[in-house]
Design a protein around this motif. Structure first.
Motif, mmCIF file in Angstrom:
data_model
loop_
_atom_site.group_PDB
_atom_site.id
_atom_site.type_symbol
_atom_site.label_atom_id
_atom_site.label_comp_id
_atom_site.label_asym_id
_atom_site.label_seq_id
_atom_site.Cartn_x
_atom_site.Cartn_y
_atom_site.Cartn_z
ATOM 1 N N VAL A 20 33.895 34.785 25.033
ATOM 2 C CA VAL A 20 34.071 36.134 25.608
ATOM 3 C C VAL A 20 34.876 35.994 26.930
ATOM 4 O O VAL A 20 35.731 37.066 26.983
ATOM 5 C CB VAL A 20 32.772 36.610 25.633
ATOM 6 N N VAL A 21 34.718 35.157 27.514
ATOM 7 C CA VAL A 21 35.514 35.143 28.964
ATOM 8 C C VAL A 21 36.954 35.044 28.711
ATOM 9 O O VAL A 21 37.566 35.692 29.287
ATOM 10 C CB VAL A 21 35.095 33.810 29.819
ATOM 11 N N ASN A 79 37.162 44.481 31.020
ATOM 12 C CA ASN A 79 37.024 43.811 32.287
ATOM 13 C C ASN A 79 37.508 42.437 32.008
ATOM 14 O O ASN A 79 36.959 41.735 31.157
ATOM 15 C CB ASN A 79 35.509 43.862 33.121
ATOM 16 N N ASN A 80 38.225 41.856 32.997
ATOM 17 C CA ASN A 80 38.607 40.489 32.660
ATOM 18 C C ASN A 80 37.882 39.700 33.555
ATOM 19 O O ASN A 80 37.924 39.690 34.644
ATOM 20 C CB ASN A 80 40.257 40.251 33.252
ATOM 21 N N LEU A 81 37.077 38.670 33.110
ATOM 22 C CA LEU A 81 36.339 37.813 33.505
ATOM 23 C C LEU A 81 36.980 36.639 34.232
ATOM 24 O O LEU A 81 36.497 35.869 34.866
ATOM 25 C CB LEU A 81 35.137 37.372 32.436
ATOM 26 N N LEU A 82 38.099 36.324 33.701
ATOM 27 C CA LEU A 82 39.096 35.135 34.449
ATOM 28 C C LEU A 82 39.786 35.926 35.641
ATOM 29 O O LEU A 82 40.504 35.339 36.187
ATOM 30 C CB LEU A 82 39.920 34.757 33.464
ATOM 31 N N SER A 83 39.513 37.110 36.020
ATOM 32 C CA SER A 83 40.315 37.507 37.440
ATOM 33 C C SER A 83 39.385 36.944 38.480
ATOM 34 O O SER A 83 38.188 36.507 38.421
ATOM 35 C CB SER A 83 40.070 39.181 37.464
ATOM 36 N N GLY A 84 39.564 37.501 39.632
ATOM 37 C CA GLY A 84 38.949 36.984 40.862
ATOM 38 C C GLY A 84 37.644 37.673 40.920
ATOM 39 O O GLY A 84 36.597 36.852 41.318
ATOM 40 N N GLU A 85 37.357 38.870 40.717
ATOM 41 C CA GLU A 85 35.982 39.636 40.560
ATOM 42 C C GLU A 85 35.330 39.020 39.469
ATOM 43 O O GLU A 85 34.206 38.841 39.457
ATOM 44 C CB GLU A 85 36.361 41.058 40.389
ATOM 45 N N ILE A 92 35.411 35.967 37.804
ATOM 46 C CA ILE A 92 34.894 34.636 38.070
ATOM 47 C C ILE A 92 33.708 34.788 39.394
ATOM 48 O O ILE A 92 32.787 34.144 38.996
ATOM 49 C CB ILE A 92 36.075 33.563 38.813
ATOM 50 N N GLU A 93 33.949 35.790 40.134
ATOM 51 C CA GLU A 93 32.956 35.673 41.220
ATOM 52 C C GLU A 93 31.541 36.151 40.450
ATOM 53 O O GLU A 93 30.409 35.870 40.548
ATOM 54 C CB GLU A 93 33.284 36.932 42.202
ATOM 55 N N TYR A 94 31.776 37.121 39.383
ATOM 56 C CA TYR A 94 30.519 37.588 38.447
ATOM 57 C C TYR A 94 30.060 36.505 37.889
ATOM 58 O O TYR A 94 28.659 36.402 37.793
ATOM 59 C CB TYR A 94 30.952 38.622 37.633
ATOM 60 N N SER A 103 26.150 35.747 38.978
ATOM 61 C CA SER A 103 25.055 36.382 37.990
ATOM 62 C C SER A 103 24.469 35.385 37.014
ATOM 63 O O SER A 103 23.532 35.845 36.115
ATOM 64 C CB SER A 103 25.759 37.494 37.154
ATOM 65 N N MET A 104 24.647 34.244 37.281
ATOM 66 C CA MET A 104 24.026 32.974 36.130
ATOM 67 C C MET A 104 22.631 33.040 36.059
ATOM 68 O O MET A 104 22.125 33.164 34.947
ATOM 69 C CB MET A 104 24.786 31.742 36.456
ATOM 70 N N THR A 105 22.125 33.093 37.205
ATOM 71 C CA THR A 105 20.787 32.970 37.275
ATOM 72 C C THR A 105 19.766 34.317 36.701
ATOM 73 O O THR A 105 19.088 34.445 35.959
ATOM 74 C CB THR A 105 20.060 32.734 38.679
ATOM 75 N N GLU A 106 20.688 35.484 37.259
ATOM 76 C CA GLU A 106 19.991 36.566 36.749
ATOM 77 C C GLU A 106 20.320 36.991 35.419
ATOM 78 O O GLU A 106 19.328 37.488 34.639
ATOM 79 C CB GLU A 106 20.889 37.719 37.365
#
Length: 506
Positions: free
Chosen positions: A37-38, A64-70, A72-74, A78-81
């Protein structure tokens, strides 16, 4: 010709087993899907795809691009949540606290044996299937208790023990999604469905409840009991022929201690039910809704703890009566052992939680839903053909992935939005999935308990293997799938709600 057909059939089974065994473990599979997905979010977002939000006029949704700066931050923040917020995690663990005590004290086993032994001989086949269907209230306990018990009962009556085993296995597994009561399956799948519905319409999802299929699964119990009993007596048992093995069984009833335990369990659950009813039924009761209703009320939001209580209390009293529980330490040990047995599910929840959250964050589910609905509309595939196609797809997937929650966690974010776009409710989509998922459980070697059933069967037939067991169970799959699908179609045509506040159409 018969030998040739048998050879082709065996090759088909071998192919299913080979392909299925090549699939990664569900835990690994979800980790791979999350990574996929990423990567896909970065690729698809580069094409600039966008759609208008179906629930918000004028709102444009992009990937939404999950390999963008935002992005990657997400991922890191968010991993624990994502793990803690994975919808089925809390509800399954809480439900299993109650079910675990009832199972480990022996209450569930005693209830199942007591029921089956009380049924007249002429109706024993139907009683066995019924008990199998109802055993899903105790999660997977029915797999361990009922098939060997069915074999024992049939052997003691001079009938073929494998027919008894097959009838019980069909009820337990192929009828897993039917019940007169809500079970752990309802919150497990329901929370995933609600999350998927929120992709399209958060307001609609907020008013959904985990009892969304209750009316349908209630009626399904009687349909599957009849079909399962009929298939056993008219097809499976005649095909097996007379049992010529040496193994014979003596059927043992409940002893005095178990009967005492069941008496105390029955009294305790009756008292608990009355007390809960007093919190719901009287005007102004605390678990009624603000408008005095029950469908949209704290009661419907509290079904998980209520289910837990209604298993825990009789399990506690039964355990005390049969001396399985002598002090609070015994209760604590049983609760701890139950949670320890959920270790695999907890790890699965971590990787599945990441996948579900990433999929939602990218907006790919929403975009796929809009484009998928347009594609199906252009193909003029809707109504009954659409539902039949979905059931077929889900049934085939079930041959390779055994976990109902794992499959639905992957399928719900895609199919629920598509069906909503075509005017069909998330509740209907979930019920169609449950029909497909249950009926093919008994013919896939990849189902978790399949090997255990073979081991039970080999007690009566040393030559019993995968192909033999599947050939015995195949008629149940065919007739359950046809009858249950027809019932769903008729239900759709009548327009009757599938559960409390759960319509057919969106």
């Amino acid at each position: 010709m018969a030998d040739k057909r048998k050879g082709m059939f065996q090759k088909g089974l071998d192919a299913i087993e080979y392909v299925g065994n090549k699939l990664p473990h569900p835990i690994t599979l979800f980790a791979i899907l999350a990574l996929l997905v990423v990567v896909l979010s970065a690729i698809v977002s580069s094409f600039g795809l966008s759609v208008e939000h179906p629930g918000e006029e004028g709102e444009i949704v992009e990937i939404n691009n999950l390999l963008s700066g935002e992005g990657i931050e997400y991922i890191f923040s968010s991993m624990t949540e994502n793990f803690i917020g994975f919808a089925p995690l809390g509800v399954v663990l809480v439900t299993m606290l109650g079910i675990g005590v009832a199972e480990r004290t022996g209450l569930i086993s005693a209830c199942l044996r007591g029921f089956v032994l009380s049924v007249p001989k002429a109706l024993i086949t139907y009683g066995l299937v019924f008990a199998g269907v109802m055993s899903s209230v105790a999660s997977d306990a029915g797999y361990v208790v009922l098939p060997p018990l069915g074999a024992v009962i049939f052997a003691a009556l001079g009938r073929h023990p494998l027919a008894g085993l097959a009838a019980a296995f069909a009820g337990v597994s192929a009828g897993f999604s039917a019940n007169l009561f809500l079970s752990a399956t309802d919150p497990l799948l329901g929370e995933l469905t609600i999350d998927a519905a929120a992709i399209i319409d958060p307001a609609y999802a907020e008013n959904m409840n985990i009892a969304m299929n209750y009316y349908f699964i209630f009626v399904s119990v009687f349909l599957l009991t009849f079909v399962g009993g009929w298939v056993t007596e008219k097809i499976v048992e005649p095909r097996l022929g007379e049992y010529k093995g040496e193994f014979r069984e003596e059927l043992k009833g409940l002893d005095a201690v178990e009967k005492k335990g069941l008496k105390w369990a029955g009294i305790s659950v009756a008292v608990a039910t009355v007390l809960i009813a007093l919190l719901v039924l009287p005007t102004g009761a605390p678990l009624r809704g603000e408008d005095g209703g029950i469908i949209q009320s704290p009661f419907m939001s509290s079904l998980v703890p209520i289910i837990t209580i209604l298993f825990f209390i009789p399990g506690l009293f039964y355990g005390i009566a049969v001396k399985e529980i002598k002090n609070d330490k015994d209760v604590a040990d049983q609760l701890s052992e139950t949670m320890a047995s959920m270790g695999m599910f907890i790890v699965l929840a971590f990787t599945a939680g990441q996948f579900v959250a990433y999929f939602s964050e990218t907006n790919m589910g929403l975009v796929i839903g809009v484009y998928g609905a347009e594609l199906l509309e252009s193909a003029n595939l809707s109504g009954i053909p659409l539902i039949l196609g979905f059931i077929l797809v889900a049934a085939i997937i079930n041959l390779f992935i055994g976990s109902a929650s794992a499959k639905w966690a992957m399928m719900a974010p895609v199919f629920v939005p598509i069906m909503m776009q075509l005017g069909y409710s998330p509740e209907l989509t979930q019920m169609a999935y449950r029909v497909a998922d249950s009926t093919t459980n008994i013919i896939t070697p990849l189902m978790t308990y399949f090997a255990i059933i073979i081991a039970f069967a080999q007690k009566y037939d040393k030559q019993m293997g995968i192909g033999t067991l599947i050939s015995v169970m195949f008629p149940y799959t065919i007739f359950f799938l046809i009858a249950w699908t027809v019932m769903l179609i008729v239900w759709m045509l009548t327009g009757v709600d599938l559960g409390p506040g759960s319509p057919i159409h969106y």
